[in-house]
Design an enzyme around this catalytic site. Structure first.
Site, PDB file in Angstrom:
ATOM      1  N   CYS A 125       6.944 -28.242  13.995  1.00 14.48           N
ATOM      2  CA  CYS A 125       7.202 -27.806  15.168  1.00 14.48           C
ATOM      3  C   CYS A 125       8.428 -26.600  14.999  1.00 14.48           C
ATOM      4  O   CYS A 125       9.494 -27.149  15.129  1.00 14.48           O
ATOM      5  CB  CYS A 125       7.157 -28.468  16.286  1.00 14.48           C
ATOM      6  SG  CYS A 125       7.306 -27.605  18.002  1.00 14.48           S
ATOM      7  N   THR A 166       2.817 -35.178 -13.441  1.00 22.00           N
ATOM      8  CA  THR A 166       2.303 -34.875 -14.716  1.00 22.00           C
ATOM      9  C   THR A 166       0.900 -35.676 -14.764  1.00 22.00           C
ATOM     10  O   THR A 166      -0.335 -35.389 -15.135  1.00 22.00           O
ATOM     11  CB  THR A 166       2.550 -34.714 -15.651  1.00 22.00           C
ATOM     12  OG1 THR A 166       3.191 -35.309 -15.968  1.00 22.00           O
ATOM     13  CG2 THR A 166       3.166 -33.163 -15.245  1.00 22.00           C
ATOM     14  N   GLY A 206       8.012 -33.512 -13.549  1.00 19.23           N
ATOM     15  CA  GLY A 206       7.116 -34.074 -14.117  1.00 19.23           C
ATOM     16  C   GLY A 206       7.673 -35.143 -14.450  1.00 19.23           C
ATOM     17  O   GLY A 206       5.987 -36.000 -14.905  1.00 19.23           O
ATOM     18  N   GLN A 237      11.845 -31.985 -22.290  1.00 20.66           N
ATOM     19  CA  GLN A 237      12.412 -30.484 -22.944  1.00 20.66           C
ATOM     20  C   GLN A 237      14.446 -30.707 -22.283  1.00 20.66           C
ATOM     21  O   GLN A 237      15.032 -31.529 -21.638  1.00 20.66           O
ATOM     22  CB  GLN A 237      12.133 -29.942 -21.909  1.00 20.66           C
ATOM     23  CG  GLN A 237      10.347 -29.207 -22.510  1.00 20.66           C
ATOM     24  CD  GLN A 237       9.311 -28.107 -21.692  1.00 20.66           C
ATOM     25  OE1 GLN A 237      10.034 -27.823 -20.204  1.00 20.66           O
ATOM     26  NE2 GLN A 237       9.255 -27.500 -21.823  1.00 20.66           N
ATOM     27  N   HIS A 241      12.078 -28.388  -1.572  1.00 20.74           N
ATOM     28  CA  HIS A 241      11.222 -26.992  -1.317  1.00 20.74           C
ATOM     29  C   HIS A 241      10.337 -26.522  -0.894  1.00 20.74           C
ATOM     30  O   HIS A 241       9.108 -26.479  -1.398  1.00 20.74           O
ATOM     31  CB  HIS A 241      10.589 -26.754  -3.120  1.00 20.74           C
ATOM     32  CG  HIS A 241      12.081 -26.647  -3.838  1.00 20.74           C
ATOM     33  ND1 HIS A 241      12.182 -26.817  -5.024  1.00 20.74           N
ATOM     34  CD2 HIS A 241      13.272 -26.387  -3.890  1.00 20.74           C
ATOM     35  CE1 HIS A 241      12.630 -26.877  -5.259  1.00 20.74           C
ATOM     36  NE2 HIS A 241      14.144 -26.166  -4.774  1.00 20.74           N
TER      37      HIS A 241
END
Length: 314
Positions: free
Chosen positions: A190, A70, A67, A281, A182
Protein backbone atom coordinates in the site's frame (compact mmCIF):
# COMPACT_ATOMS: atom_id res chain seq x y z
CA UNK A 1 0.18 -15.25 -17.95
CA UNK A 2 2.23 -12.14 -17.25
CA UNK A 3 5.24 -11.12 -19.30
CA UNK A 4 8.60 -12.52 -18.23
CA UNK A 5 10.28 -10.73 -15.34
CA UNK A 6 13.46 -10.19 -17.37
CA UNK A 7 11.58 -8.64 -20.28
CA UNK A 8 9.83 -6.20 -17.92
CA UNK A 9 13.11 -4.66 -16.80
CA UNK A 10 14.11 -1.40 -18.45
CA UNK A 11 16.87 -1.44 -21.03
CA UNK A 12 20.16 -1.26 -19.20
CA UNK A 13 23.45 -1.63 -21.06
CA UNK A 14 25.54 -2.35 -17.96
CA UNK A 15 23.67 -5.32 -16.51
CA UNK A 16 26.40 -7.70 -17.64
CA UNK A 17 29.12 -5.51 -16.20
CA UNK A 18 27.73 -3.86 -13.07
CA UNK A 19 30.66 -2.09 -11.50
CA UNK A 20 31.83 -1.81 -7.95
CA UNK A 21 34.80 0.29 -6.93
CA UNK A 22 36.47 -0.71 -3.68
CA UNK A 23 40.05 -0.10 -2.65
CA UNK A 24 40.89 0.94 -6.22
CA UNK A 25 39.63 -2.38 -7.62
CA UNK A 26 37.06 -2.59 -10.40
CA UNK A 27 34.90 -5.71 -10.44
CA UNK A 28 32.54 -6.40 -13.31
CA UNK A 29 29.32 -8.39 -13.36
CA UNK A 30 30.65 -11.10 -15.64
CA UNK A 31 28.34 -13.60 -17.28
CA UNK A 32 28.79 -17.18 -18.39
CA UNK A 33 31.80 -18.03 -16.22
CA UNK A 34 32.73 -21.70 -16.09
CA UNK A 35 31.08 -23.74 -13.36
CA UNK A 36 33.42 -25.65 -11.09
CA UNK A 37 32.80 -28.62 -8.80
CA UNK A 38 34.71 -29.81 -5.75
CA UNK A 39 35.81 -33.44 -5.70
CA UNK A 40 33.77 -35.78 -3.53
CA UNK A 41 36.53 -35.89 -0.92
CA UNK A 42 36.97 -32.12 -0.89
CA UNK A 43 33.21 -31.57 -0.62
CA UNK A 44 32.95 -33.95 2.34
CA UNK A 45 35.71 -32.14 4.21
CA UNK A 46 34.19 -28.74 3.46
CA UNK A 47 30.73 -29.84 4.62
CA UNK A 48 32.25 -31.14 7.83
CA UNK A 49 33.87 -27.75 8.38
CA UNK A 50 30.67 -25.87 7.50
CA UNK A 51 28.67 -27.96 9.98
CA UNK A 52 31.22 -27.18 12.71
CA UNK A 53 30.98 -23.47 11.91
CA UNK A 54 27.17 -23.51 11.99
CA UNK A 55 27.10 -25.36 15.34
CA UNK A 56 29.47 -22.80 16.84
CA UNK A 57 27.67 -19.78 15.42
CA UNK A 58 25.71 -17.49 17.71
CA UNK A 59 24.20 -15.34 14.96
CA UNK A 60 23.93 -17.28 11.71
CA UNK A 61 22.69 -15.41 8.60
CA UNK A 62 22.04 -16.66 5.05
CA UNK A 63 22.25 -14.60 1.85
CA UNK A 64 20.60 -16.16 -1.20
CA UNK A 65 20.71 -15.58 -4.95
CA UNK A 66 19.17 -16.98 -8.12
CA UNK A 67 21.20 -20.19 -7.90
CA UNK A 68 19.00 -21.60 -5.13
CA UNK A 69 15.93 -21.53 -7.41
CA UNK A 70 17.28 -23.17 -10.56
CA UNK A 71 16.25 -26.59 -9.22
CA UNK A 72 12.69 -25.23 -9.14
CA UNK A 73 12.88 -24.46 -12.87
CA UNK A 74 13.58 -20.75 -12.39
CA UNK A 75 16.59 -19.78 -14.56
CA UNK A 76 19.42 -17.71 -13.18
CA UNK A 77 20.97 -14.71 -14.93
CA UNK A 78 24.76 -15.06 -15.01
CA UNK A 79 25.22 -18.83 -15.20
CA UNK A 80 26.31 -20.61 -18.41
CA UNK A 81 22.64 -20.84 -19.45
CA UNK A 82 21.49 -17.67 -17.71
CA UNK A 83 19.30 -14.94 -19.20
CA UNK A 84 22.03 -12.28 -19.35
CA UNK A 85 24.60 -14.82 -20.58
CA UNK A 86 22.43 -15.81 -23.55
CA UNK A 87 21.61 -12.17 -24.26
CA UNK A 88 25.31 -11.28 -24.21
CA UNK A 89 26.09 -14.10 -26.67
CA UNK A 90 23.33 -12.86 -28.98
CA UNK A 91 24.73 -9.32 -28.94
CA UNK A 92 28.25 -10.55 -29.61
CA UNK A 93 27.00 -12.70 -32.46
CA UNK A 94 25.22 -9.71 -33.99
CA UNK A 95 28.35 -7.58 -33.68
CA UNK A 96 30.41 -10.27 -35.39
CA UNK A 97 27.87 -10.51 -38.19
CA UNK A 98 28.05 -6.76 -38.74
CA UNK A 99 31.84 -6.88 -38.93
CA UNK A 100 31.70 -9.66 -41.53
CA UNK A 101 28.79 -8.22 -43.48
CA UNK A 102 29.15 -9.09 -47.20
CA UNK A 103 29.06 -6.58 -50.04
CA UNK A 104 25.73 -4.83 -50.43
CA UNK A 105 24.56 -6.97 -53.33
CA UNK A 106 25.42 -10.15 -51.44
CA UNK A 107 23.66 -8.89 -48.35
CA UNK A 108 20.50 -8.29 -50.37
CA UNK A 109 20.56 -11.79 -51.81
CA UNK A 110 21.10 -13.34 -48.38
CA UNK A 111 18.79 -11.14 -46.35
CA UNK A 112 16.35 -13.95 -45.60
CA UNK A 113 18.98 -16.40 -44.42
CA UNK A 114 19.06 -17.24 -40.72
CA UNK A 115 22.19 -18.69 -39.18
CA UNK A 116 21.45 -21.84 -37.13
CA UNK A 117 23.21 -20.44 -34.08
CA UNK A 118 21.05 -17.29 -34.24
CA UNK A 119 17.83 -19.25 -33.97
CA UNK A 120 19.30 -21.54 -31.30
CA UNK A 121 20.24 -18.64 -29.02
CA UNK A 122 16.92 -16.93 -29.60
CA UNK A 123 15.14 -20.17 -28.79
CA UNK A 124 17.13 -20.62 -25.58
CA UNK A 125 16.35 -17.08 -24.46
CA UNK A 126 12.64 -17.49 -25.23
CA UNK A 127 12.53 -20.69 -23.15
CA UNK A 128 14.28 -18.99 -20.22
CA UNK A 129 12.04 -15.93 -20.34
CA UNK A 130 8.99 -18.20 -20.52
CA UNK A 131 10.21 -19.85 -17.33
CA UNK A 132 10.57 -16.46 -15.68
CA UNK A 133 6.97 -15.65 -16.59
CA UNK A 134 5.70 -18.71 -14.73
CA UNK A 135 6.96 -18.06 -11.20
CA UNK A 136 3.59 -19.17 -9.86
CA UNK A 137 4.32 -22.75 -11.01
CA UNK A 138 7.65 -22.96 -9.17
CA UNK A 139 7.83 -24.76 -5.84
CA UNK A 140 10.36 -24.33 -3.01
CA UNK A 141 13.50 -26.40 -3.43
CA UNK A 142 15.29 -28.50 -0.84
CA UNK A 143 17.43 -25.45 -0.10
CA UNK A 144 14.40 -23.23 0.56
CA UNK A 145 12.92 -25.86 2.86
CA UNK A 146 16.22 -26.43 4.66
CA UNK A 147 16.60 -22.69 5.29
CA UNK A 148 13.09 -22.52 6.75
CA UNK A 149 13.83 -25.56 8.92
CA UNK A 150 16.99 -23.95 10.28
CA UNK A 151 15.04 -20.78 11.00
CA UNK A 152 12.25 -22.62 12.84
CA UNK A 153 14.87 -24.36 14.99
CA UNK A 154 16.39 -20.93 15.82
CA UNK A 155 19.73 -22.04 14.38
CA UNK A 156 19.40 -19.49 11.60
CA UNK A 157 18.65 -15.96 12.76
CA UNK A 158 17.95 -14.14 9.50
CA UNK A 159 17.72 -14.56 5.72
CA UNK A 160 18.56 -11.98 3.06
CA UNK A 161 17.46 -12.67 -0.51
CA UNK A 162 18.09 -11.02 -3.85
CA UNK A 163 15.43 -13.20 -5.48
CA UNK A 164 12.05 -11.96 -6.67
CA UNK A 165 10.40 -15.39 -6.97
CA UNK A 166 8.72 -15.51 -3.54
CA UNK A 167 9.91 -19.07 -2.85
CA UNK A 168 11.24 -18.25 0.61
CA UNK A 169 7.78 -17.08 1.65
CA UNK A 170 6.16 -20.12 0.02
CA UNK A 171 8.46 -22.39 1.99
CA UNK A 172 7.00 -20.97 5.21
CA UNK A 173 9.72 -18.48 6.12
CA UNK A 174 8.06 -15.57 7.97
CA UNK A 175 8.48 -12.06 6.58
CA UNK A 176 10.01 -10.78 9.81
CA UNK A 177 12.88 -13.23 9.33
CA UNK A 178 13.46 -12.22 5.71
CA UNK A 179 14.87 -9.19 3.90
CA UNK A 180 13.68 -8.97 0.29
CA UNK A 181 16.21 -6.65 -1.31
CA UNK A 182 15.04 -6.65 -4.92
CA UNK A 183 11.31 -7.02 -4.34
CA UNK A 184 8.94 -9.89 -5.07
CA UNK A 185 6.67 -10.47 -8.06
CA UNK A 186 3.96 -11.78 -5.71
CA UNK A 187 4.03 -8.85 -3.31
CA UNK A 188 2.28 -5.52 -3.59
CA UNK A 189 2.34 -2.82 -0.94
CA UNK A 190 0.00 0.00 0.00
CA UNK A 191 1.33 3.39 -1.03
CA UNK A 192 -0.36 5.00 1.97
CA UNK A 193 -0.04 2.71 5.00
CA UNK A 194 2.76 0.45 3.75
CA UNK A 195 0.99 -2.86 4.42
CA UNK A 196 2.22 -5.69 2.19
CA UNK A 197 0.04 -8.27 0.46
CA UNK A 198 1.66 -11.55 -0.54
CA UNK A 199 -0.41 -12.93 -3.41
CA UNK A 200 -0.77 -16.32 -5.06
CA UNK A 201 -0.39 -14.58 -8.43
CA UNK A 202 2.25 -12.40 -10.08
CA UNK A 203 1.10 -8.81 -9.55
CA UNK A 204 2.24 -8.02 -13.09
CA UNK A 205 4.21 -4.78 -12.92
CA UNK A 206 7.71 -3.60 -12.03
CA UNK A 207 9.27 -0.40 -10.77
CA UNK A 208 6.74 0.47 -8.02
CA UNK A 209 3.84 1.04 -10.40
CA UNK A 210 0.20 0.93 -9.40
CA UNK A 211 -1.28 -2.55 -9.82
CA UNK A 212 -4.88 -1.40 -10.06
CA UNK A 213 -5.84 -2.78 -6.65
CA UNK A 214 -6.37 -0.92 -3.39
CA UNK A 215 -5.65 -1.53 0.29
CA UNK A 216 -8.25 -3.70 2.00
CA UNK A 217 -8.20 -1.54 5.13
CA UNK A 218 -11.44 0.51 4.92
CA UNK A 219 -9.74 3.33 6.80
CA UNK A 220 -6.99 3.51 4.21
CA UNK A 221 -8.07 2.38 0.73
CA UNK A 222 -4.67 3.44 -0.62
CA UNK A 223 -3.32 2.39 -4.00
CA UNK A 224 -1.29 -0.82 -4.13
CA UNK A 225 2.03 -0.83 -5.98
CA UNK A 226 4.39 -3.60 -6.98
CA UNK A 227 7.59 -4.04 -4.96
CA UNK A 228 10.01 -5.16 -7.71
CA UNK A 229 13.04 -2.98 -8.37
CA UNK A 230 13.97 -1.85 -11.85
CA UNK A 231 17.64 -1.26 -12.65
CA UNK A 232 18.06 2.21 -11.20
CA UNK A 233 15.66 1.86 -8.26
CA UNK A 234 17.16 2.09 -4.74
CA UNK A 235 16.96 -0.86 -2.39
CA UNK A 236 14.06 -0.79 0.08
CA UNK A 237 15.41 1.19 3.01
CA UNK A 238 13.96 -0.92 5.84
CA UNK A 239 15.06 -4.24 4.36
CA UNK A 240 18.54 -3.02 3.49
CA UNK A 241 19.16 -1.41 6.88
CA UNK A 242 17.96 -4.57 8.62
CA UNK A 243 20.27 -6.62 6.37
CA UNK A 244 23.26 -4.49 7.33
CA UNK A 245 22.37 -4.73 11.03
CA UNK A 246 22.00 -8.51 10.89
CA UNK A 247 25.32 -8.92 9.05
CA UNK A 248 27.05 -6.58 11.52
CA UNK A 249 25.85 -8.83 14.37
CA UNK A 250 26.62 -12.04 12.52
CA UNK A 251 29.56 -14.31 13.23
CA UNK A 252 28.72 -16.39 10.13
CA UNK A 253 27.04 -15.55 6.84
CA UNK A 254 26.41 -18.38 4.36
CA UNK A 255 26.08 -17.16 0.76
CA UNK A 256 24.05 -19.59 -1.33
CA UNK A 257 23.76 -19.50 -5.12
CA UNK A 258 24.82 -15.90 -5.58
CA UNK A 259 27.59 -14.46 -7.75
CA UNK A 260 27.93 -11.51 -5.30
CA UNK A 261 28.34 -9.24 -8.31
CA UNK A 262 25.37 -6.94 -7.74
CA UNK A 263 26.06 -4.22 -5.23
CA UNK A 264 25.38 -3.23 -2.55
CA UNK A 265 23.99 -6.70 -1.72
CA UNK A 266 27.21 -8.41 -2.80
CA UNK A 267 29.25 -6.70 -0.10
CA UNK A 268 26.93 -7.51 2.81
CA UNK A 269 28.75 -10.72 3.89
CA UNK A 270 31.97 -8.78 4.47
CA UNK A 271 30.29 -7.01 7.38
CA UNK A 272 30.19 -10.29 9.34
CA UNK A 273 33.06 -11.84 11.29
CA UNK A 274 33.32 -14.57 8.67
CA UNK A 275 31.41 -15.81 5.67
CA UNK A 276 31.16 -18.90 3.50
CA UNK A 277 30.41 -18.92 -0.23
CA UNK A 278 28.58 -21.76 -1.95
CA UNK A 279 28.48 -21.02 -5.66
CA UNK A 280 29.51 -22.92 -8.78
CA UNK A 281 31.16 -19.87 -10.34
CA UNK A 282 33.94 -17.71 -8.94
CA UNK A 283 32.85 -14.54 -7.16
CA UNK A 284 34.67 -11.26 -6.44
CA UNK A 285 34.77 -12.17 -2.74
CA UNK A 286 36.22 -15.69 -2.90
CA UNK A 287 39.60 -14.63 -1.49
CA UNK A 288 37.96 -12.94 1.51
CA UNK A 289 35.74 -15.91 2.40
CA UNK A 290 36.66 -18.33 5.17
CA UNK A 291 35.43 -21.23 3.03
CA UNK A 292 34.38 -21.57 -0.63
CA UNK A 293 32.29 -24.56 -1.66
CA UNK A 294 31.82 -25.52 -5.31
CA UNK A 295 28.73 -27.74 -5.33
CA UNK A 296 25.01 -27.58 -5.96
CA UNK A 297 23.28 -25.77 -3.13
CA UNK A 298 20.76 -28.57 -2.59
CA UNK A 299 23.61 -31.03 -2.03
CA UNK A 300 25.28 -28.64 0.38
CA UNK A 301 22.15 -28.00 2.43
CA UNK A 302 21.25 -31.69 2.53
CA UNK A 303 24.76 -32.48 3.76
CA UNK A 304 24.64 -29.70 6.32
CA UNK A 305 21.32 -30.79 7.82
CA UNK A 306 22.52 -34.39 7.98
CA UNK A 307 25.68 -33.40 9.83
CA UNK A 308 23.91 -31.27 12.44
CA UNK A 309 21.26 -33.92 13.00
CA UNK A 310 18.33 -32.00 11.66
CA UNK A 311 16.19 -34.19 9.37
CA UNK A 312 14.10 -32.53 6.69
CA UNK A 313 10.57 -33.85 6.48
CA UNK A 314 9.37 -35.08 3.10
Amino acid sequence: MSAGYASRLSKYDHKVRSERRAQNNLWRGLCGLKERYDSDRSLKLKLDKLATMVRASQHFVVLTGAGISTAAGVPDFRGPKGIWTIEKKMKKQEQNKNKKRPREEEAVSNKDEVHPSDSRLEGEKEILEASLSEFDKAKPTLTHLAITKLSKESILKYVITQNVDGLHRRSGLPRNKLAVLHGCVFTEACDSCGVEYFRTFDVGTIGFKKTGRTCSDPNCNGDLKDTVLDWEDPLPEDDYERSMDECDKSDLVLCLGTSLRIEPAGGLPTRAKQFVICNLQVTPYDKEATLVIRAKVDDVMAGLLQRIGLPLEN
